[in-house]
Design a protein around this motif. Structure first.
Motif, PDB file in Angstrom:
ATOM      1  N   LEU A  11       0.851  -1.186   0.000  1.00  0.00           N
ATOM      2  CA  LEU A  11       0.000   0.000   0.000  1.00  0.00           C
ATOM      3  C   LEU A  11       0.889   1.239   0.000  1.00  0.00           C
ATOM      4  O   LEU A  11       1.743   1.397   0.885  1.00  0.00           O
ATOM      5  CB  LEU A  11      -0.890  -0.004   1.240  1.00  0.00           C
ATOM      6  N   ARG A  38      -1.567  -6.989 -15.037  1.00  0.00           N
ATOM      7  CA  ARG A  38      -2.264  -6.585 -13.826  1.00  0.00           C
ATOM      8  C   ARG A  38      -3.762  -6.731 -14.026  1.00  0.00           C
ATOM      9  O   ARG A  38      -4.255  -6.695 -15.152  1.00  0.00           O
ATOM     10  CB  ARG A  38      -1.926  -5.153 -13.435  1.00  0.00           C
ATOM     11  N   ALA A  40      -7.304  -5.289 -12.153  1.00  0.00           N
ATOM     12  CA  ALA A  40      -8.024  -4.510 -11.158  1.00  0.00           C
ATOM     13  C   ALA A  40      -9.387  -5.141 -10.910  1.00  0.00           C
ATOM     14  O   ALA A  40      -9.899  -5.869 -11.775  1.00  0.00           O
ATOM     15  CB  ALA A  40      -8.183  -3.071 -11.645  1.00  0.00           C
ATOM     16  N   PRO A  88      -3.717   6.146  -8.322  1.00  0.00           N
ATOM     17  CA  PRO A  88      -4.749   5.176  -7.915  1.00  0.00           C
ATOM     18  C   PRO A  88      -5.190   4.233  -9.036  1.00  0.00           C
ATOM     19  O   PRO A  88      -5.614   3.100  -8.746  1.00  0.00           O
ATOM     20  CB  PRO A  88      -5.904   6.070  -7.458  1.00  0.00           C
ATOM     21  N   THR A  91      -3.769   0.681  -9.114  1.00  0.00           N
ATOM     22  CA  THR A  91      -4.176  -0.314  -8.128  1.00  0.00           C
ATOM     23  C   THR A  91      -4.669  -1.577  -8.811  1.00  0.00           C
ATOM     24  O   THR A  91      -5.572  -1.536  -9.656  1.00  0.00           O
ATOM     25  CB  THR A  91      -5.281   0.257  -7.226  1.00  0.00           C
ATOM     26  N   ALA A  92      -4.064  -2.720  -8.470  1.00  0.00           N
ATOM     27  CA  ALA A  92      -4.404  -3.988  -9.100  1.00  0.00           C
ATOM     28  C   ALA A  92      -3.567  -5.096  -8.469  1.00  0.00           C
ATOM     29  O   ALA A  92      -2.631  -4.831  -7.705  1.00  0.00           O
ATOM     30  CB  ALA A  92      -4.124  -3.931 -10.605  1.00  0.00           C
ATOM     31  N   GLN A 118      -0.473  -7.841  -4.612  1.00  0.00           N
ATOM     32  CA  GLN A 118      -1.393  -6.706  -4.591  1.00  0.00           C
ATOM     33  C   GLN A 118      -0.641  -5.390  -4.481  1.00  0.00           C
ATOM     34  O   GLN A 118       0.241  -5.231  -3.623  1.00  0.00           O
ATOM     35  CB  GLN A 118      -2.359  -6.829  -3.412  1.00  0.00           C
ATOM     36  N   VAL A 119      -1.009  -4.471  -5.352  1.00  0.00           N
ATOM     37  CA  VAL A 119      -0.514  -3.101  -5.280  1.00  0.00           C
ATOM     38  C   VAL A 119      -1.721  -2.189  -5.099  1.00  0.00           C
ATOM     39  O   VAL A 119      -2.648  -2.226  -5.914  1.00  0.00           O
ATOM     40  CB  VAL A 119       0.266  -2.709  -6.547  1.00  0.00           C
ATOM     41  N   THR A 120      -1.700  -1.401  -4.047  1.00  0.00           N
ATOM     42  CA  THR A 120      -2.789  -0.472  -3.776  1.00  0.00           C
ATOM     43  C   THR A 120      -2.210   0.929  -3.635  1.00  0.00           C
ATOM     44  O   THR A 120      -1.282   1.146  -2.844  1.00  0.00           O
ATOM     45  CB  THR A 120      -3.539  -0.847  -2.488  1.00  0.00           C
ATOM     46  N   VAL A 121      -2.746   1.853  -4.430  1.00  0.00           N
ATOM     47  CA  VAL A 121      -2.263   3.233  -4.417  1.00  0.00           C
ATOM     48  C   VAL A 121      -3.401   4.117  -3.918  1.00  0.00           C
ATOM     49  O   VAL A 121      -4.464   4.174  -4.539  1.00  0.00           O
ATOM     50  CB  VAL A 121      -1.804   3.681  -5.804  1.00  0.00           C
ATOM     51  N   SER A 122      -3.165   4.791  -2.811  1.00  0.00           N
ATOM     52  CA  SER A 122      -4.186   5.671  -2.250  1.00  0.00           C
ATOM     53  C   SER A 122      -3.970   7.097  -2.745  1.00  0.00           C
ATOM     54  O   SER A 122      -2.841   7.522  -2.995  1.00  0.00           O
ATOM     55  CB  SER A 122      -4.150   5.628  -0.736  1.00  0.00           C
TER      56      SER A 122
END
Length: 123
Positions: A11, A38, A40, A88, A91-92, A118-122
């Motif tokens: 994250l 990837r 999503a 964001p 994210t995927a 998992q890659v999550t970009v806030s």
């Protein structure tokens, strides 16, 4: 037979960087074109990047060109994906894949897949 294990996801905030790694088993790693894909939530798996056997040629999706860099170290049986300026929309779940054919941006052309990271970009 090739087994692939991804690592390095997490994250992060928009604008940050991450480096994904994909470790491959087997002594013929250098004979495979390696790719990153990837997926999503609610979307189809999409091509991100690929790299030729020796690492001299790389291919990127337009959405990541200039931000992501794929590389490989055949001595370590590892392929990397350096991701900069994340947003964001990146994210995927990221998958690495191997093919014994020429490079392709179609997932159906790849023979072996990792379990994903998992890659999550806030924002």
């Amino acid at each position: 037979q090739v087994q692939l294990v991804e690592s390095g996801g997490g994250l992060v905030q928009a604008g940050d960087s991450l480096r994904l790694s994909c470790a491959a088993s087997g002594r013929t790693f250098s004979s495979y074109v390696m790719g990153w894909f990837r997926q999503a939530p609610g979307k189809e798996r999409e091509f991100v990047a690929a790299i030729s056997w020796g690492g001299g040629t790389t291919y990127y999706a337009d959405s990541v060109k200039g931000r992501f860099t794929i590389s490989r170290d055949n001595a370590k049986n590892t392929v990397y994906l350096q991701m900069n300026s994340l947003n964001p929309e990146d994210t995927a779940v990221y998958y690495c894949a191997a093919t014994s054919r020429v490079w392709s941006d179609r997932s159906s052309e790849y023979d072996y897949w990792g379990q994903g990271t998992q890659v999550t970009v806030s924002s």
